[in-house]
Scaffold this active site. Structure first.
Site, PDB file in Angstrom:
ATOM      1  N   ARG A  36       0.824  -1.216   0.000  1.00  0.00           N
ATOM      2  CA  ARG A  36       0.000   0.000   0.000  1.00  0.00           C
ATOM      3  C   ARG A  36       0.855   1.262   0.000  1.00  0.00           C
ATOM      4  O   ARG A  36       0.420   2.306  -0.501  1.00  0.00           O
ATOM      5  CB  ARG A  36      -0.958  -0.013   1.190  1.00  0.00           C
ATOM      6  CG  ARG A  36      -2.090  -1.009   0.997  1.00  0.00           C
ATOM      7  CD  ARG A  36      -3.016  -1.054   2.175  1.00  0.00           C
ATOM      8  NE  ARG A  36      -4.199  -1.865   1.847  1.00  0.00           N
ATOM      9  CZ  ARG A  36      -5.050  -2.325   2.748  1.00  0.00           C
ATOM     10  NH1 ARG A  36      -4.880  -2.067   4.020  1.00  0.00           N
ATOM     11  NH2 ARG A  36      -6.092  -3.040   2.370  1.00  0.00           N
ATOM     12  N   LYS A 203     -20.457 -15.955   2.033  1.00  0.00           N
ATOM     13  CA  LYS A 203     -21.904 -15.764   2.124  1.00  0.00           C
ATOM     14  C   LYS A 203     -22.493 -15.089   0.898  1.00  0.00           C
ATOM     15  O   LYS A 203     -21.940 -14.135   0.383  1.00  0.00           O
ATOM     16  CB  LYS A 203     -22.236 -14.919   3.367  1.00  0.00           C
ATOM     17  CG  LYS A 203     -21.980 -15.624   4.684  1.00  0.00           C
ATOM     18  CD  LYS A 203     -22.486 -14.778   5.833  1.00  0.00           C
ATOM     19  CE  LYS A 203     -22.337 -15.513   7.166  1.00  0.00           C
ATOM     20  NZ  LYS A 203     -22.851 -14.675   8.291  1.00  0.00           N
ATOM     21  N   GLY A 356      -8.983  -7.508  -1.449  1.00  0.00           N
ATOM     22  CA  GLY A 356      -9.318  -8.455  -0.399  1.00  0.00           C
ATOM     23  C   GLY A 356      -8.624  -9.794  -0.530  1.00  0.00           C
ATOM     24  O   GLY A 356      -7.437  -9.880  -0.868  1.00  0.00           O
ATOM     25  N   GLY A 379     -13.338  -3.793   0.132  1.00  0.00           N
ATOM     26  CA  GLY A 379     -14.681  -3.262   0.358  1.00  0.00           C
ATOM     27  C   GLY A 379     -15.058  -2.209  -0.659  1.00  0.00           C
ATOM     28  O   GLY A 379     -16.194  -2.177  -1.158  1.00  0.00           O
TER      29      GLY A 379
END
Length: 399
Positions: A36, A203, A356, A379
Site C-alpha cells: 500500500r 456468504k 481483499g 470493500g
C-alpha cells in the site's frame, strides 16, 4: 472525467494527500507488506518533482478514537523515507508525531512552501475522523491548498479525511485512484467482451447486490467459495455440513432466475473437495455435487469445475474476480483458487482482481505481475461493482 494531480500547477502549493497506509505490522512493529505504501509512490514522487509540499495522512488499524502507540504511523514514515531514497529522491519524511493529529505544534511544523513531505499521525486517533466531523475536517484542510484523494481502500467511507476535507479544499485524484476508477469502471461499463465475473467468498448475503448488478452487465458469472453451496441448496442438492446462508436460499433462487431471464451463463461447481472437518489434515475426498456425504463439508471447488471455469476464462475479453474458490489459506484446499489465478494469469483478457482475499491469493501464488490490475480496496471495489458512487470518489472535481 475526474481531475488529477496533472491538472494543478503545484509550484509553491501544498498538497493534502489522503493515502491508504493501513499496512500489516508484526509484534516488533515492523511492516510485513509495504504494497500500500509503494502503490502511493508514483503520486508522491510526481508531487515532489512538481515542486509541491505534501502533507500525507492515513489511518492504521482500529485504535477506536484513542491514541495507541501500537497503531502509530511512525514505521510508515521510516519505510516511506527508505523507498523514496531508493528511487533517487533525497527526502526524509517529516513525521508529525501528535497524538491529536492536528494541533498548534503541527501547524507550526508544516511549512506549506517548503517542498517537504510530512506525514500526520494516525487519523483514527481522533474519534472525529470516522464521524466525518466538520471541525476535524476543517483542521486537516488548514494544512493544505489542494486535497489529493489517493486512498481507494477507504473511498467507500465518508470520513473527515476522505470526504469532509473536500468541503474546504478543491479535490483532485492521485494516480492510484485514477487507475482504480479506470480499470474497475472500464471492466463494468466499457468492457472487451465476453465479460466474465468470478464471485467467491463465504456468504451470498455479502455479494447479493454485486451479483444483481453484474447480472445486468456480464456474459458469464462463475460462482465458487462457500456461497456456492447456498446456490446448490437452492437447486435442490444436499450439501452435507457445508457452509449455508440459510436465510438467503430464496435470494439465490431469484438470482438464478435473473441469470436465466437475462441470458447470462451462471455456472456453479460440478464437483467439490470435501472434508470431515475444517482442518488442513482432515480426511478429504473429491465428489460430484450430487454426492456430497452427509457428514462432510465442501471446502474447495473440484478439478472438473476448475477445468470448466478455466475454459470460460480463456475465451474471455475481460475478467473480474472477487472472492476465493475455497479455503485457500489451508494448502490442501487451495487448488481451486490457484487454478483460477493461473487461468487468469494465462488468458489474454484484461484481468481485474477486486482486492481483499482474491488479491491475497494472487500474491500468495506469485502471480501479481501477470494481472492487468489488482485493486487496493476490497470493500471499496465491491461497492464500486455494486454500482454505488463512492463518497471519496464523488468529491473529486470533474474536468
Amino acid at each position: 472525467m475526474k481531475k488529477t494531480v496533472r491538472d494543478v500547477d503545484w509550484q509553491g502549493k501544498c498538497a493534502l494527500v489522503r493515502c491508504d497506509f493501513n499496512v500489516p505490522l508484526n509484534d516488533e512493529r515492523e511492516i510485513t507488506d509495504d504494497t500500500r505504501i509503494t502503490a502511493a509512490l508514483p503520486t508522491i514522487e510526481y508531487l515532489i518533482g512538481s515542486g509541491a509540499t505534501q502533507v500525507l495522512m492515513s489511518h492504521l488499524g482500529r485504535p477506536k478514537g484513542e491514541p495507541k502507540p501500537e497503531f502509530s504511523l511512525k514505521p510508515v514514515a521510516e519505510r516511506l523515507t527508505e523507498l523514496l531514497k531508493a528511487d533517487g529522491f533525497d527526502k526524509a519524511v517529516v513525521f508529525c508525531a501528535a497524538d491529536d493529529v492536528v494541533n498548534g505544534e503541527v501547524k507550526n511544523c508544516v511549512k506549506k512552501d517548503s517542498g517537504e513531505v510530512y506525514l500526520l499521525e494516525n487519523l483514527r486517533f481522533r474519534k472525529e475522523e470516522e464521524k466525518n466531523d466538520p471541525g476535524f475536517a476543517k483542521e486537516l484542510a488548514s494544512l493544505g491548498d489542494v486535497f489529493v484523494q489517493e486512498a481507494f481502500g477507504t473511498s467507500h467511507r465518508a470520513h473527515a479525511s476522505t470526504a469532509g476535507v473536500a468541503d474546504y479544499l478543491p479535490c483532485v485524484s492521485g494516480f492510484l485512484i485514477e487507475k482504480e476508477v479506470k480499470y474497475l469502471g472500464d471492466a463494468i461499463n466499457d468492457p472487451k467482451r465476453p465479460l466474465v465475473a468470478i464471485m467467491g467468498g463465504a456468504k451470498v448475503s455479502d455479494k447479493i447486490k454485486v451479483i444483481s448488478n453484474l447480472l445486468t452487465k456480464v456474459d458469464a458469472l462463475l460462482i465458487g467459495g462457500g456461497m456456492a453451496f447456498t446456490f446448490l441448496k437452492a437447486q435442490g442438492y444436499e450439501i452435507g455440513t457445508s457452509i449455508l446462508d440459510a436465510e438467503n436460499i430464496g435470494l439465490a433462487e431469484d438470482l438464478l432466475k435473473q441469470a436465466e431471464e437475462r441470458g447470462v451463463r451462471l455456472m456453479l461447481p460440478v464437483d467439490v473437495v470435501c472434508a470431515d472437518k475444517f482442518d488442513n489434515d482432515a480426511e478429504r475426498k473429491t465428489v460430484k455435487v450430487d454426492g456430497i456425504p452427509a457428514d462432510m463439508m465442501g471446502l474447495d471447488i473440484g478439478p472438473e469445475t476448475c477445468e470448466a471455469y478455466g475454459k470460460v476464462i480463456a475465451e474471455a475479453g475481460t475478467v473480474v474476480w472477487n472472492g476465493p474458490m475455497g479455503v485457500f489459506e489451508l494448502p490442501n484446499f487451495a487448488a481451486g483458487t490457484r487454478a483460477i489465478a493461473e487461468a487468469m494469469a494465462e488468458t489474454e483478457a484484461t484481468t481485474v482482481i477486486g482486492g481483499g482475499d482474491s488479491a491475497a491469493a494472487v500474491s500468495k501464488f506469485g502471480l501479481e505481475d501477470r494481472m492487468s490490475h489488482i485493486s487496493t480496496g476490497g470493500g471499496a471495489s465491491l461497492e464500486f461493482l455494486e454500482g454505488i458512487e463512492l463518497p471519496g470518489i464523488k468529491v473529486i472535481e470533474d474536468i
